[in-house]
Enzyme design. Structure first.
Site, PDB file in Angstrom:
ATOM      1  N   SER A  89       0.826  -1.195   0.000  1.00 27.34           N
ATOM      2  CA  SER A  89       0.000   0.000   0.000  1.00 27.34           C
ATOM      3  C   SER A  89       0.865   1.252   0.000  1.00 27.34           C
ATOM      4  O   SER A  89       1.678   1.447  -0.894  1.00 27.34           O
ATOM      5  CB  SER A  89      -0.939  -0.054   1.208  1.00 27.34           C
ATOM      6  OG  SER A  89      -1.984   0.855   1.075  1.00 27.34           O
TER       7      SER A  89
ATOM      8  N   ASP B 115      -9.242  -4.587  -5.448  1.00 27.22           N
ATOM      9  CA  ASP B 115      -8.641  -3.673  -4.481  1.00 27.22           C
ATOM     10  C   ASP B 115      -8.711  -2.239  -5.003  1.00 27.22           C
ATOM     11  O   ASP B 115      -7.992  -1.887  -5.954  1.00 27.22           O
ATOM     12  CB  ASP B 115      -7.191  -4.081  -4.237  1.00 27.22           C
ATOM     13  CG  ASP B 115      -6.519  -3.256  -3.150  1.00 27.22           C
ATOM     14  OD1 ASP B 115      -7.120  -2.268  -2.688  1.00 27.22           O
ATOM     15  OD2 ASP B 115      -5.390  -3.613  -2.763  1.00 27.22           O
TER      16      ASP B 115
ATOM     17  N   HIS C 282      -7.592  -5.782   0.374  1.00 27.33           N
ATOM     18  CA  HIS C 282      -6.366  -4.988   0.454  1.00 27.33           C
ATOM     19  C   HIS C 282      -5.389  -5.532   1.499  1.00 27.33           C
ATOM     20  O   HIS C 282      -4.331  -4.957   1.709  1.00 27.33           O
ATOM     21  CB  HIS C 282      -6.716  -3.529   0.779  1.00 27.33           C
ATOM     22  CG  HIS C 282      -5.556  -2.590   0.683  1.00 27.33           C
ATOM     23  ND1 HIS C 282      -4.867  -2.363  -0.499  1.00 27.33           N
ATOM     24  CD2 HIS C 282      -4.933  -1.826   1.621  1.00 27.33           C
ATOM     25  CE1 HIS C 282      -3.893  -1.492  -0.284  1.00 27.33           C
ATOM     26  NE2 HIS C 282      -3.904  -1.163   0.995  1.00 27.33           N
TER      27      HIS C 282
END
Length: 490
Positions: free
Chosen positions: A288, A352, A403
């Site tokens: 991320s 995602d 995620h």
């Protein structure tokens, strides 16, 4: 142009505007060496690992690299009998993972999982206990961190912890931002070198945890990176929030931390000098927000020429393994990364939404009309960098898994990525379908506790209202943000 499995085509409209930012403070870098280069040298192809948007250069051992006339089947047979020590350059992306991603080669699959576990160690070692003296820092010392997180047999030793200080002011939290543990640098042992075929320097970054960090994620304006002191390259732009995390320090505090950038470049420079007589690879991995920092560092190392210090005629390969990463910069940033030979393998779940941010609307798919006419705002369009490895997983009972890093790794462990022509044709509908599912769950509130979501949504809306200069606010955007709020708590 780098190859890919198939690229998500986002169908959710989101508009972000570029805004002027204050000029970042200049920094000194201690042990970091900045080789002076002419503009011609800086813009030329640096090594056998460098490729331009129209061509790819490939150099590795004769026994493992296929020639132009080698068939895919023959290449697959040759690599199936190769060891990592023989194939490590291809695994690091010297040939843009050609014939290794589609279908996913078992050796590459194993290495992706291994680097993913290095990132998982960041989460396991991060102290979230507000009553702990190590709150928002690492729970363990460098010498025993891997043992404590169950990776004692990794063959690596941690050499430095890295801290980041987001230079953002938000209305939802009192007090100023301070340095938080963001990741670590590790280097392979002598025994591991024999198995890996080279000395591997690993740098890993966790994803967003603190309020200041996810606030930085929403600073979606593009700003010139200006990381090369000899050539500012104003056309190379990156997301201002990620750049803030990377370059901000605690200069106002006499005993404050250096910036994340200064810490990293000094340590990388030290390790490259220590092992200058060996073959070296620089592997960066992040999840991320962490993947954004990994890409910024990879670009920085290559732009400054730190990966050329040992041998000006050859680059030390710099590779990023990105898990669920957002876009980081504009098309100029993407093109410059390709010129410098930065290799990026993006592991992406089609469900995602974070991988579609920022620039849901203004991105690489909207820069050119009909392949001939470039829009005047193309320089303000975000663009993904690198080769994409597509996964497809979703759990209605736990939608946040789309995620989650461990879900990414589990998907890689259990099955190879799904790819088919029908998936590619209908992929542009996946993002919208997923957000509709999340909207239904948020409205029903029957399958999971939505209290954290209500808090997150409130925080996000307050933040956006304080940043009206950078966001175009309407009901559609706020509705979409309600859906995506779940994934801001990563």
């Amino acid at each position: 142009m780098a190859s890919k499995g198939f690229v998500p085509k986002p169908s959710v409209n989101h508009v972000s505007f570029s805004g002027d930012r204050k000029r970042l403070r200049s920094h000194s870098f201690g042990q970091v060496l900045f080789p002076r280069r002419s503009r011609e040298q800086a813009s030329s192809s640096f090594s056998s690992f460098t490729h331009s948007s129209s061509s790819v250069s490939v150099v590795a051992s004769v026994n493992t690299i296929p020639t132009a006339s080698t068939s895919t089947a023959k290449f697959a047979r040759s690599v199936s009998t190769s060891t990592l020590a023989q194939l490590w350059r291809e695994i690091q992306g010297c040939n843009n993972w050609e014939n290794l991603v589609q279908p996913l080669h078992p050796l590459l699959q194993k290495e992706i999982i291994r680097y993913g576990e290095f990132v998982t160690a960041c989460y396991k070692a991060f102290d979230l206990d507000p009553n702990s003296k190590r709150h928002l820092s690492c729970k363990y010392g460098k010498n025993n961190m891997f043992n404590q997180v169950g990776m004692g047999d990794s063959g690596y030793q941690v050499t430095k912890y890295i801290y980041a200080t987001p230079d953002v002011n938000i209305p939802i939290q009192n007090g100023s931002a301070c340095g938080r543990w963001i990741g670590y640098v590790a280097v392979s042992s002598d025994d591991a070198v024999k198995r890996l075929g080279r000395r591997d320097i690993v740098i890993t970054f966790r994803g967003t945890v603190t309020n200041h960090e996810w606030a930085a994620n929403f600073m979606s304006s593009l700003t010139p990176a200006r990381l090369d002191p000899h050539n500012p390259r104003p056309d190379v732009k990156v997301e201002s929030g990620f750049l803030s995390l990377y370059t901000s320090d605690e200069s106002d505090n006499k005993f404050g931390l250096e910036s994340c950038r200064e810490q990293l470049l000094s340590e990388v420079s030290r390790l490259l000098n220590k092992y200058k007589r060996e073959e070296i690879s620089i592997s960066l991995a992040g999840h991320s927000m962490g993947s954004s920092l990994a890409l910024l560092l990879a670009y920085d190392i290559s732009e400054l020429g730190l990966n050329k210090l040992n041998n000006p005629s050859t680059n030390i390969p710099v590779t990023v393994f990105s898990f669920g990463g957002p876009r980081v910069g504009n098309a100029g940033f993407k093109e410059r990364c390709e010129e410098l030979g930065v290799k990026v393998l993006r592991i992406v779940n089609v469900n995602d939404p974070i991988t579609k941010l920022p620039g849901v609307f203004l991105n690489e798919n909207f820069r050119v009309l009909g392949g001939r006419y470039q829009f005047p705002w193309s320089c303000s369009c975000y663009a993904h960098v690198g080769v994409e490895l597509v996964l497809d997983f979703f759990n209605m009972q736990n939608p946040s898994c789309v995620h989650d890093l461990e879900a990414y790794i589990s998907s890689l462990l259990t099955k190879c990525p799904k790819r088919s022509s029908s998936e590619e044709e209908h992929h542009h509908d996946h993002g919208l379908d997923f957000l509709n599912k999340v909207n239904e769950l948020l409205l029903s509130g029957q399958n999971f506790n939505i209290l954290p979501l209500k808090i997150a949504v409130s925080n996000i809306i307050n933040l956006v209202e304080s940043q009206r200069a950078e966001f175009f606010i309407n009901e559609h955007i706020l509705g979409w943000m309600n859906s995506v709020a779940l994934y801001i708590l990563f």
